[in-house]
Design an enzyme around this catalytic site. Structure first.
Site, short mmCIF file in Angstrom:
data_model
loop_
_atom_site.label_atom_id
_atom_site.label_comp_id
_atom_site.label_asym_id
_atom_site.label_seq_id
_atom_site.Cartn_x
_atom_site.Cartn_y
_atom_site.Cartn_z
N HIS A 218 33.89 102.50 70.00
CA HIS A 218 35.05 102.59 70.79
C HIS A 218 36.57 102.56 69.27
CE1 HIS A 218 38.25 103.66 74.01
NE2 HIS A 218 38.66 103.12 72.50
N HIS B 196 39.35 103.51 66.41
CA HIS B 196 40.95 104.24 66.50
C HIS B 196 40.80 103.58 64.95
CE1 HIS B 196 40.73 106.28 69.89
NE2 HIS B 196 41.23 105.53 70.38
N HIS C 283 37.33 110.21 75.57
CA HIS C 283 37.96 109.56 76.47
C HIS C 283 38.24 109.19 78.16
CE1 HIS C 283 39.04 107.34 72.71
NE2 HIS C 283 40.00 106.56 72.93
N GLU D 286 40.61 105.23 82.29
CA GLU D 286 41.26 104.41 81.34
C GLU D 286 42.27 104.45 82.41
OE1 GLU D 286 43.38 104.87 77.64
OE2 GLU D 286 43.53 102.54 77.45
N ASP E 13 41.93 99.46 69.38
CA ASP E 13 42.76 99.48 68.49
C ASP E 13 43.21 98.07 68.50
OD1 ASP E 13 44.06 102.43 68.37
OD2 ASP E 13 43.65 101.97 70.23
#
Ligand SMILES: [Zn+2]
Length: 537
Positions: free
Chosen positions: A21, A23, A201, A204, A285
């Site tokens: 996971h 990006h 996703h 979340e 991220d």
């Protein structure tokens, strides 16, 4: 919040990892952002440090996304995407990542007028470079932006058609709440028909129904985040029964206030693990959330008081959750087990390697001595490895064979073209190396205890490479492989070299000169028992 011990921190840093996971746009650090802006003639507001400050806190997911899309404006040319991928893979390699299945958001770029080809070709070239230079097996997952329409997602999938050999799957990211998985049912069905894997996703910020939608409607094989499943026992049971991996991101949960808003400030990782869910840890991220994958592990270990066993299980979950073929998964799982031995967290396998001259014939004192020692180890359950050809190598195989033990021959038919390509008649299994130098290191890798009988340059090379295996381990306090050298002539020669070069005692602590076979056997057995006692696996 207890600090993990130093040995656990080393364990976290060094254990092989798969990152599932991540990006790629979320790895754009302010330094690279300014470099690319300058290269592309783009004027950015602020400075590197003001951008770092701006990334310190976010109110929620949308607050972060606004900044994230703004930063992406510096990515214009194929080279920019290559540099972005390269920068991430360098950091990932430092964090012991061996496999990375990486998200990219083509719509973020195509809607700014950057062609799809530019994006994918730059990222793909970065992955090829990373595989060759950092030994990371990387692949790409195309994510659709869920705040845009399904028609736009379909348009993107069509643009991806000529590049399907560079993509392993599709995913769904961006603002979750109000953009449920069902909105993208058709495009995911089209992607599945193209043979692409599916992740999404879900859960979340959105409730458990987003996870159910991703599984049932999109047929997702992994759920990215998924922490909101904890509000539904029924969903948790279903995720456990269906063995659905969750790609959890601890620092992201903190930075985007998921932990504070939904879990009273606690990390959901421990609860997820306690419920038997297949948790993996990832960085999401990292250029925005304060750390790459190792920092995420450290955060989870601190917050949830995780042990080395928990860390190991999380890493194993991740390799199992990759989209790699089974053969490759098994390879990476074996790397995990090897690391446990190397770090001293697991007991070593019973294995010795015997080096020596290829001259001695059966019946000569040297041959019979090596054969006897190999037999002594084999009768105690040790595998005996050797170069697999003649002389001392054959004596080692012979002795193991006498006792019905395993004798491994590490051969290099491409180097020794005139020798028997399957080794001597006593070898019970073989391993092939590409060159003389790789054969030496392969032979050392196969065994925990290394024993050198008399020989010439080949054996002396094996002694030096065996010695060097210790380099790097000592600063981690990992156990060194013990090296036994028969005193004359190579043991004395080694001592002379050490003396002339002024090598310190600490650097040769793992080297022992021997005169009798009993010394070797007793030393190895004693060390083996000590390591077994210290092992936690
Ligand atoms: Zn994400």
């Amino acid at each position: 919040m207890a600090d993990p011990t130093q040995s656990l921190l080393y364990y976290i840093e060094d254990i092989p990892k798969a990152e599932l996971h991540i990006h790629i746009e979320g790895t754009l650090e302010p330094e690279l952002m300014f470099k690319l802006a300058e290269r592309n003639g783009i004027k950015l507001e602020g400075t590197v440090s003001s951008h770092k400050d701006r990334r310190q806190t976010f109110k929620n997911l949308q607050d972060f996304l606004d900044l994230y899309y703004e930063a992406c404006s510096v990515l214009k040319e194929e080279e920019d995407f290559f540099d972005l991928m390269n920068a991430y893979l360098q950091k990932a390699a430092h964090d012991s990542v061996l496999v990375a299945e990486i998200f990219f958001d083509p719509q973020t770029h195509t809607e700014r007028g950057v062609p799809f080809e530019t994006v994918i070709n730059g990222l793909h070239r970065g992955l090829c470079h990373g595989y060759q230079h950092y030994n990371i097996k990387g692949s790409l997952i195309l994510c659709f932006l869920r705040h845009l329409s399904e028609d736009e997602a379909i348009k993107t999938l069509k643009e991806a058609m000529p590049h399907l050999d560079k993509i392993i799957g599709v995913g769904l990211d961006s603002g979750e709440v109000g953009n449920p998985p069902e909105k993208f049912e058709k495009v995911f069905s089209m992607a599945r028909d193209l043979g692409l894997q599916v992740v999404a996703h879900a859960g979340e910020e959105g409730g458990p129904e987003y996870i159910t939608g991703a599984l049932d409607c999109l047929k997702a094989k992994r759920i990215d985040h998924g922490v909101q499943c904890l509000s539904s026992d029924e969903l948790v049971s279903s995720l456990v029964a269906r063995k659905i991996p969750l790609t959890v991101c601890p620092l992201s949960n903190i930075k985007l206030q998921v932990a504070s808003r939904y879990f009273n400030g606690a990390s959901p990782v421990k609860q997820l693990l306690d419920k038997g869910l297949l948790v993996t840890i990832n960085s999401d991220d990292p250029a925005y959330f304060g750390g790459y994958i190792n920092a995420n592990f450290v955060q989870a270990v601190k917050d949830c008081k995780l042990t080395a066993k928990d860390v190991f299980n999380i890493c194993r979950n991740a390799f199992n959750a990759t989209f790699l073929p089974l053969v490759e998964k098994e390879y990476y799982l074996s790397c995990l087990n090897r690391f446990n031995v190397e770090s001293g967290f697991a007991a070593p396998p019973k294995s010795v390697a015997i080096f020596g001259s290829r001259q001695p014939a059966p019946g000569t004192p040297q041959y019979e001595m090596a054969r006897k020692l190999a037999g002594m180890f084999a009768s105690r359950g040790y595998q005996v490895a050797s170069g697999g050809y003649n002389g001392i190598m054959k004596a080692a195989s012979h002795g193991a064979n006498d006792e019905g033990g395993l004798s491994l021959g590490v051969l290099s038919p491409r180097t020794f073209r005139s020798r028997n390509p399957i080794g001597n008649e006593y070898v019970s299994k073989t391993m092939l190396s590409l060159s003389f130098s790789s054969r030496t290191s392969d032979l050392i890798e196969t065994s925990e205890y290394l024993i050198a009988f008399p020989g010439k340059m080949g054996t002396f090379t094996e002694i030096i490479v065996s010695w060097s295996h210790w380099v790097g381990r000592s600063e981690r306090n990992y156990p060194a492989k013990k090296l036994y050298i028969y005193r004359e002539p190579l043991g004395t020669l080694f001592q002379d070299v050490v003396k002339r070069l002024g090598v310190s005692d600490a650097e040769i602590e793992h080297v022992i000169l021997f005169d009798s076979l009993d010394e070797v056997l007793e030393g190895v057995e004693r060390d083996f028992e000590e390591r077994k006692k210290k092992a936690v696996f």
